[in-house]
Structures are given as structure tokens and as C-alpha cells.
Design a protein around this motif. Sequence first.
Motif, PDB file in Angstrom:
ATOM      1  N   UNK A 102       0.819  -1.213   0.000  1.00  8.08           N
ATOM      2  CA  UNK A 102       0.000   0.000   0.000  1.00  8.08           C
ATOM      3  C   UNK A 102       0.850   1.258   0.000  1.00  8.08           C
ATOM      4  N   UNK A 103       2.070   1.143   0.541  1.00  2.00           N
ATOM      5  CA  UNK A 103       3.050   2.228   0.521  1.00  2.00           C
ATOM      6  C   UNK A 103       4.391   1.666   0.087  1.00  2.00           C
ATOM      7  N   UNK A 104       5.156   2.481  -0.620  1.00  2.00           N
ATOM      8  CA  UNK A 104       6.486   2.046  -1.046  1.00  2.00           C
ATOM      9  C   UNK A 104       7.535   2.664  -0.132  1.00  2.00           C
ATOM     10  N   UNK A 105       8.343   1.797   0.475  1.00  2.03           N
ATOM     11  CA  UNK A 105       9.461   2.238   1.309  1.00  2.03           C
ATOM     12  C   UNK A 105      10.755   1.851   0.612  1.00  2.03           C
ATOM     13  N   UNK A 106      11.646   2.814   0.403  1.00  5.59           N
ATOM     14  CA  UNK A 106      12.909   2.526  -0.255  1.00  5.59           C
ATOM     15  C   UNK A 106      13.722   1.520   0.546  1.00  5.59           C
ATOM     16  N   UNK A 107      13.580   1.558   1.881  1.00  5.07           N
ATOM     17  CA  UNK A 107      14.285   0.599   2.723  1.00  5.07           C
ATOM     18  C   UNK A 107      13.883  -0.833   2.432  1.00  5.07           C
ATOM     19  N   UNK A 108      12.601  -1.033   2.129  1.00  8.17           N
ATOM     20  CA  UNK A 108      12.126  -2.372   1.754  1.00  8.17           C
ATOM     21  C   UNK A 108      12.837  -2.846   0.493  1.00  8.17           C
ATOM     22  N   UNK A 109      12.878  -1.983  -0.525  1.00 11.08           N
ATOM     23  CA  UNK A 109      13.471  -2.375  -1.801  1.00 11.08           C
ATOM     24  C   UNK A 109      14.982  -2.599  -1.664  1.00 11.08           C
ATOM     25  N   UNK A 110      15.645  -1.721  -0.914  1.00  9.96           N
ATOM     26  CA  UNK A 110      17.084  -1.882  -0.704  1.00  9.96           C
ATOM     27  C   UNK A 110      17.382  -3.196   0.007  1.00  9.96           C
ATOM     28  N   UNK A 111      16.550  -3.549   0.975  1.00 11.86           N
ATOM     29  CA  UNK A 111      16.739  -4.810   1.695  1.00 11.86           C
ATOM     30  C   UNK A 111      16.512  -5.996   0.765  1.00 11.86           C
ATOM     31  N   UNK A 112      15.526  -5.880  -0.119  1.00  9.18           N
ATOM     32  CA  UNK A 112      15.242  -6.933  -1.091  1.00  9.18           C
ATOM     33  C   UNK A 112      16.448  -7.155  -2.008  1.00  9.18           C
ATOM     34  N   UNK A 113      17.042  -6.059  -2.471  1.00  6.79           N
ATOM     35  CA  UNK A 113      18.197  -6.152  -3.360  1.00  6.79           C
ATOM     36  C   UNK A 113      19.400  -6.767  -2.650  1.00  6.79           C
ATOM     37  N   UNK A 114      19.463  -6.596  -1.338  1.00  5.04           N
ATOM     38  CA  UNK A 114      20.609  -7.086  -0.575  1.00  5.04           C
ATOM     39  C   UNK A 114      20.523  -8.580  -0.266  1.00  5.04           C
ATOM     40  N   UNK A 115      19.381  -9.219  -0.555  1.00  4.33           N
ATOM     41  CA  UNK A 115      19.264 -10.654  -0.288  1.00  4.33           C
ATOM     42  C   UNK A 115      20.311 -11.413  -1.097  1.00  4.33           C
ATOM     43  N   UNK A 116      21.007 -12.330  -0.443  1.00  2.00           N
ATOM     44  CA  UNK A 116      22.102 -13.034  -1.094  1.00  2.00           C
ATOM     45  C   UNK A 116      21.644 -14.266  -1.867  1.00  2.00           C
ATOM     46  N   UNK A 117      20.388 -14.656  -1.743  1.00  5.74           N
ATOM     47  CA  UNK A 117      19.872 -15.772  -2.542  1.00  5.74           C
ATOM     48  C   UNK A 117      19.947 -15.377  -4.018  1.00  5.74           C
TER      49      UNK A 117
END
Length: 372
Positions: A102-117
Motif C-alpha cells: 500500500x506504501x512504497x518504502x525505499x528501505x524495503x526495496x534496498x533490503x530486497x536487493x541485498x538478499x544473497x539468494x
Amino acid sequence: MAISRSIRRTKPITMVLAGLLVLGFLLFLFSPSSNAVAVSTARRKFENAALHPLSPPTAPFQKAPSGKRPPPPVVHYHMNNLTTTSDPVGNQENVLILTPLARFYQGYWDNLLALSYPHSLISLGFITPKTREGNAATAALQAAIAQTQNGPEDKRFASISILRQDFDPPISSQDESERHKKENQKLRRSAMSRARNSLLFTTIGPYTSWVLWLDADIVETPPTLIQDLTAFDKPVIVPNCFQRYKNGKGQWEVRPYDLNSWQDSQTAADLAKNLAPDDILLEGYHDMATYRTLMAKTADTSEGRDRKSIIPLDGVGGTALLVKAEVHRDGAMFPPFAFYHLMETEGFAKMARRLGWTCWGLPNYFVYHYNE
């Protein structure tokens, strides 16, 4: 044999130029034209695309160069060959990360990009509401996606789907205080269940091994989140969701956030006996004390804590929830109605257990929620 007088008189440079001219003419005759190269490239793209627009969303569909649509394919999937193991990287297991947003948080996306899988094994799915705030979230999400998918290949995700809800949200504001009002819970959780189910049923594919539900306001997890959770090889597993905040002295501390992961109590069972069929039990409200054992309250926050400690659960939260895809395929979804007086993720846990699956929690393994 005598050499003719005309050739003897010819300068060496003239002979070289004549040879180059003949070579260029031969290359022109026998090399593929630019049009042929374009056709070859188009053919390659088409061969890598989905065979039909109704094919599972594993590759983009492109029409044939002739414009004719081939007949729908008959595809065989051997589901017994699909694995969900404690070594998903080694077994090349596909993970579907699903996020109601419902809201976009840049922290969410940055954390997603940092996943090592490996991102090549990760597909993303989002569902956004039909509101002004949802429009803004969708625009920000699309901008982040465009930047990532056009960036370094190791950061790109295998596929990304964005859905827009086909129903109006029950409450207009997504502020934390409004979302957690007790009088809003039943309508809100019913709507959340419908959104989760729409997202799940639309995006899960025949090659999906794991489904990771990750809320849009989870802004911090270990980079090894997927490997850490799959290592337990449990059907349903959830870490503890905490929130960072500053105390009165301006120092950072942590506090429990998600109270929906719990072990049931006799008090809750007795309360349920006196509820109307469509009533639900809720956690975190003083006038509805269930005395369940909340995983959030059993956490060890010390630095030396055992992050691999694991406990059985009767209810689970959905801030970061890993599910074996076969659990969902068996029929475990998020009930938008009172199911044994439970809804949404807690109702999902009850449904999974009724289907014979078990639910587990990691009280000392933390993910962190955005602090509004």
C-alpha cells in the motif's frame, strides 16, 4: 608458360586493389544481410518466449513474426520432481516473494536487493490498492523495478508481476494507528486475506518451490534470510518481527511488533466457545485477553542469543512468512471469513494444521518493521 605483356606492365599496388575488390564482392554475395540477422534475432527472442499468452508466467509472451497465434500448448509438469529442501541454492529451487503493497518504502526495496539468494531464482509479486496512495506506491515501485531490471544482471530478478486490487479497501488510511484500531480489524483482515489470495493464486507457478510473504514495511532482514529459513526445512516458518525505536534518551532500542505468532491457550479456547460463528479472536487488545504464549514476548534480545532456537506455533504472523509451495497447493490459503474464529495469517496457520502441516517460529531470529 609466358606471362602476357599487359600483366607484366601492371603495378603491384593495382593487383592488391583488384584482389580486395574481388574479396569484397564475394563477401557481399555470401554473407547474411542485415535483414536476415534481424530475423534471426527475432527468432531467438520468440524461441525464448512463452508459447502462448495463457502459458504460466515464466517467460514473456511475444507474437510470432507472421502475426499468427499458434494453438495453445499442452504442457506436462512433473510435480513430483519439484523439490523443497534445506539446500535450495544447490538444488536450484525457485522462490516466489509476495508483497501486498500500500506504501512504497525505499528501505524495503534496498533490503530486497541485498538478499544473497540468487536473484535469478527469485520471482516477485505485488498487489496494490486502488487508491491515490496505491497509485503513488505503484509508480514508485515501477521506478525501482525499472532501475533494477536494467542494472547489473546479478541484481535482476527472474520475473516481476504487479496486480491492482479489484475491490476497494475497507479503510481509507494506512497509518499505523488507524490500521491497528480494534474496530477496523475484521474488515481490514478480510480485505488483506482477499488481496493475499489474489496475489498467490495469480503468481504461483508450477516451478515454484517456496513462497516468502514479506510485508512492504519490512526494511531490515539478514541478507541470508531465505537460506536461513529454508535450512530448517519446515512447511511453515516465521521469524520474530521487531521494531527499532529511540527511547526517551535518544538511544536506539528494539521492541516486539508482530503479535500474531503464538501458541494457543485454554483461555482462548474457552473464549472461542462463547463467540458467535462470525466473530474472531484478536491479539494485543486488553479487553480480549487470550493469555496465549506470544512468540514476540519470549524473545532473547541479547547479542549471544541462539538464533536457531525453534518452537511450534498455532498461529503465525505474515510480516515475514516462509511457506513450502506445496502447502498452498494443498489448499491452505488466507481465510477472509472467520475460520475457527481466526482470519488472515492466523486463519492460514489453522488451515495448514487442519491439512496436516506444522507451523514453526524462530523467537530469536529478528526481522525489523519500519517505524512510522
